[in-house]
Enzyme design. Structure first.
Site, PDB file in Angstrom:
ATOM      1  N   PRO A 110       0.866  -1.287   0.034  1.00 26.44           N
ATOM      2  CA  PRO A 110       0.067  -0.179  -0.117  1.00 26.44           C
ATOM      3  C   PRO A 110       0.848   1.348   0.071  1.00 26.44           C
ATOM      4  O   PRO A 110       0.450   2.327  -0.245  1.00 26.44           O
ATOM      5  CB  PRO A 110      -0.867  -0.158   1.292  1.00 26.44           C
ATOM      6  CG  PRO A 110      -0.167  -1.293   2.215  1.00 26.44           C
ATOM      7  CD  PRO A 110       0.606  -1.947   1.134  1.00 26.44           C
ATOM      8  N   GLU A 166       2.378  -7.510   8.618  1.00 25.17           N
ATOM      9  CA  GLU A 166       2.357  -6.206   8.914  1.00 25.17           C
ATOM     10  C   GLU A 166       3.170  -5.608   7.613  1.00 25.17           C
ATOM     11  O   GLU A 166       3.657  -4.459   7.334  1.00 25.17           O
ATOM     12  CB  GLU A 166       3.170  -5.828  10.262  1.00 25.17           C
ATOM     13  CG  GLU A 166       2.417  -6.101  11.649  1.00 25.17           C
ATOM     14  CD  GLU A 166       1.119  -5.157  11.410  1.00 25.17           C
ATOM     15  OE1 GLU A 166       1.052  -4.021  11.002  1.00 25.17           O
ATOM     16  OE2 GLU A 166       0.069  -5.827  11.583  1.00 25.17           O
ATOM     17  N   ARG A 192      -4.599  -8.773 -20.388  1.00 23.33           N
ATOM     18  CA  ARG A 192      -5.541  -8.076 -21.525  1.00 23.33           C
ATOM     19  C   ARG A 192      -4.848  -7.068 -22.569  1.00 23.33           C
ATOM     20  O   ARG A 192      -5.453  -6.766 -23.570  1.00 23.33           O
ATOM     21  CB  ARG A 192      -7.007  -7.615 -21.022  1.00 23.33           C
ATOM     22  CG  ARG A 192      -6.896  -6.640 -20.142  1.00 23.33           C
ATOM     23  CD  ARG A 192      -7.987  -6.613 -19.373  1.00 23.33           C
ATOM     24  NE  ARG A 192      -9.232  -6.385 -20.373  1.00 23.33           N
ATOM     25  CZ  ARG A 192      -9.655  -5.232 -20.958  1.00 23.33           C
ATOM     26  NH1 ARG A 192      -8.911  -4.454 -21.178  1.00 23.33           N
ATOM     27  NH2 ARG A 192     -10.868  -5.399 -21.555  1.00 23.33           N
ATOM     28  N   ASP A 226     -11.190   1.041 -24.256  1.00 23.32           N
ATOM     29  CA  ASP A 226     -11.468   0.954 -22.879  1.00 23.32           C
ATOM     30  C   ASP A 226     -11.459   2.193 -22.210  1.00 23.32           C
ATOM     31  O   ASP A 226     -10.645   3.130 -22.508  1.00 23.32           O
ATOM     32  CB  ASP A 226     -10.750  -0.022 -21.949  1.00 23.32           C
ATOM     33  CG  ASP A 226     -11.216  -1.697 -22.464  1.00 23.32           C
ATOM     34  OD1 ASP A 226     -12.461  -1.498 -22.748  1.00 23.32           O
ATOM     35  OD2 ASP A 226     -10.390  -2.474 -22.492  1.00 23.32           O
TER      36      ASP A 226
END
Ligand code: SAM
Length: 261
Positions: free
Chosen positions: A91, A118, A156, A171
């Protein structure tokens, strides 16, 4: 393109990679996906891959040795080839987006490191990974789902992976804005009608309507994308038209009461 995934939960990858485009891409040899159990690279007899954090605090942290060992075994040494990306899912990484997927789709090999608990000893981010990637500003329990997201988004884009390559070029995000709305049969569902223009057969008009709708939605829900998108003269004219219409709606002009069909 070859993907190598390092995880303590190899079984998590069984289902998601075995369907549809990802399955076909593997069957056709467009991609190879190798899932590795990080515990196989542990250095002790208990196959420990985690330990308590230095400095105290709750939870466990992934140790550096098994991860360095695994990656160095896969690449056959300490230097990462230019055509390989070693990606730590975290993150704290740069947020993943379509441009990043395009960049990664030009590599030959992606090694994806899935953290848990963690997180991962910082030396992996600093001295082993070539990229630290987050899939969004939220915390998941592990890097496995983010790794699947990257495998899917990158695959893709590879030539031959989609039945109609044109659909990847059109897209949402491919051109910097969101995709236009799609409709299919029936033309009238419970009184909810498909916009007449789509049934008209006027291709140039349909194209213009679609572009306008794509710009309208991007302006409404993702104005941040518009600031970076490559827009031509025609797009700018359409945007001016949309903004003028919105302004007159705010002023309560009855002729612009409803959004255009
Ligand atoms: N303590 C860490 C922090 O706040 O940065 C969070 C650790 S998280 C619970 C465990 C693992 O899940 C991470 O090491 C990472 O591999 C993965 N992960 C969680 N959220 C993620 C995200 N948004 N993007 C990518 N990986 C994520």
């Amino acid at each position: 393109m070859r993907f190598d995934v390092l995880t303590i939960f190899p079984g998590m990858f069984r289902g998601p990679l075995e369907y549809s485009i990802l399955k076909r891409a593997q069957d056709q040899g467009i991609i190879q996906i190798h899932i590795h159990d990080l515990r196989d690279y542990a250095t002790d007899k208990h196959r420990m891959v985690d330990d308590r954090p230095f400095g105290g605090g709750a939870g466990m942290v992934f140790k550096p040795e098994p991860i360095f060992r695994a990656v160095e075994t896969l690449i056959g040494g300490r230097s990462v080839p230019a055509s390989t990306a070693v990606i730590l899912l975290s993150p704290q990484g740069r947020v993943f987006h379509q441009r990043e997927a395009e960049r990664l789709s030009r590599m030959e090999r992606l090694i994806l490191i899935c953290g848990r608990y963690e997180g991962v000893d910082e030396r992996v981010a600093e001295h082993l990974a070539t990229d630290e990637i987050s899939i969004g500003d939220y915390i998941l329990t592990g890097g496995e789902i983010p790794a699947m997201v990257i495998i899917d988004a990158v695959t893709r884009l590879l030539p031959g992976a989609l039945g109609h390559h044109a659909s990847a070029q059109r897209d949402s995000f491919a051109e910097g804005i969101l995709d236009y709305p799609q409709y299919t049969r029936p033309a009238d569902f419970r009184g909810l009608k498909v916009p007449d223009i789509l049934l008209s057969g006027h291709h140039a008009e349909i194209e213009r309507w679609r572009r306008r709708k794509a710009l309208e939605k991007t302006l409404r829900v993702r104005p941040d994308l518009l600031a970076r998108a490559h827009l031509d003269e025609r797009d700018r004219a359409l945007l001016d038209e949309i903004k003028a219409e919105q302004a007159s709606r705010r002023r309560g002009d009855p002729s612009t009461d409803k959004p255009t069909a």
